[in-house]
Scaffold this active site. Structure first.
Site, PDB file in Angstrom:
ATOM      1  N   GLY A 135      39.082   8.279 -27.188  1.00 21.71           N
ATOM      2  CA  GLY A 135      38.790   7.331 -26.434  1.00 21.71           C
ATOM      3  C   GLY A 135      38.433   6.027 -27.706  1.00 21.71           C
ATOM      4  O   GLY A 135      36.838   6.377 -28.183  1.00 21.71           O
ATOM      5  N   HIS A 136      37.567   5.152 -27.303  1.00 24.66           N
ATOM      6  CA  HIS A 136      37.095   3.999 -28.114  1.00 24.66           C
ATOM      7  C   HIS A 136      35.412   4.329 -27.777  1.00 24.66           C
ATOM      8  O   HIS A 136      34.750   4.869 -26.596  1.00 24.66           O
ATOM      9  CB  HIS A 136      37.546   2.577 -27.607  1.00 24.66           C
ATOM     10  CG  HIS A 136      36.728   2.273 -25.926  1.00 24.66           C
ATOM     11  ND1 HIS A 136      35.444   1.794 -25.749  1.00 24.66           N
ATOM     12  CD2 HIS A 136      37.059   2.624 -25.200  1.00 24.66           C
ATOM     13  CE1 HIS A 136      35.216   2.005 -23.876  1.00 24.66           C
ATOM     14  NE2 HIS A 136      35.874   2.327 -24.021  1.00 24.66           N
TER      15      HIS A 136
END
Length: 207
Positions: A135-136
């Site tokens: 993810g980010h």
């Protein structure tokens, strides 16, 4: 086409060899492995010898085909000063959503089905195994190994030499410090101190 050798002739080595077969710019010329007799042929590729043979060869493109973070780190110390280049290998199916905002260190291996989103920094010699999602705003340290089917949510920090077992889920905002281990299938909801092993749902430390 560029020649490439793999350090490690076990199961992961064979998997990475099959990954390289899908990359037209690379060709595996052989394995190096101290535990396999020289001249052994594995999946059509010879074992060229162990470390003593490797250190005598100049101008090598080499990838560590080893899952153990600790062993990867140990081998890198031995390789220091040798004439070795560590390319990045990415299977054609890898998805990097925001190419300009993802940094990948030398010697990393990204296998089939990996998805990396945005604002991600991946250190050197990191293994992202089959179908991992990153993810980010994730940071992954050097020599860590992320095994198949791991989901890492946003704002996660993973230290150096971390092993995350198959199918684990690392939730938002968690920090996993150096040399820690996350067991297969674990759900990590809290920070993991350096050197600790956590297992279970939710993940808890074990001795």
């Amino acid at each position: 086409m560029n020649n490439l050798v793999l350090y490690g002739a076990g199961g992961l080595g064979r998997e990475i060899k099959s990954l390289v077969d899908a990359l037209p710019e690379w060709q595996v010329m052989g394995f190096f492995d101290d535990g396999v007799p020289g001249s052994t042929v594995i999946n059509g590729v010879p074992v060229l010898g162990g470390f003593d043979r490797l250190k005598k060869i100049k101008d090598l493109n080499l990838v560590l085909a080893i899952g153990s973070p600790k062993l990867k780190s140990t081998i890198l110390v031995r390789l220091a000063g040798l004439d070795v280049t560590f390319p990045i290998l990415k299977h054609p199916s890898v998805i990097i959503q925001d190419v300009d905002r993802v940094k990948i260190g030398t010697g990393c291996v990204l296998t089939a089905g990996v998805v990396v989103t945005t604002d991600v920094e991946i250190g050197r010699h990191v293994l992202l195994n089959l179908n991992c999602t990153i993810g980010h705003d994730v940071r992954i340290g050097d020599c860590s190994s992320i095994m198949p089917g791991v989901n890492i949510a946003g704002n996660v920090v993973i230290g150096n030499n971390v092993l995350i077992g198959s199918g684990a889920n690392i939730l938002n905002g968690v920090q996993i410090d150096d040399n820690a281990t996350v067991g297969a299938g674990a759900v990590v909801t809290q920070n993991v101190p350096a050197g600790k092993t956590v297992v279970g749902v939710p993940a808890k430390p074990i001795n």
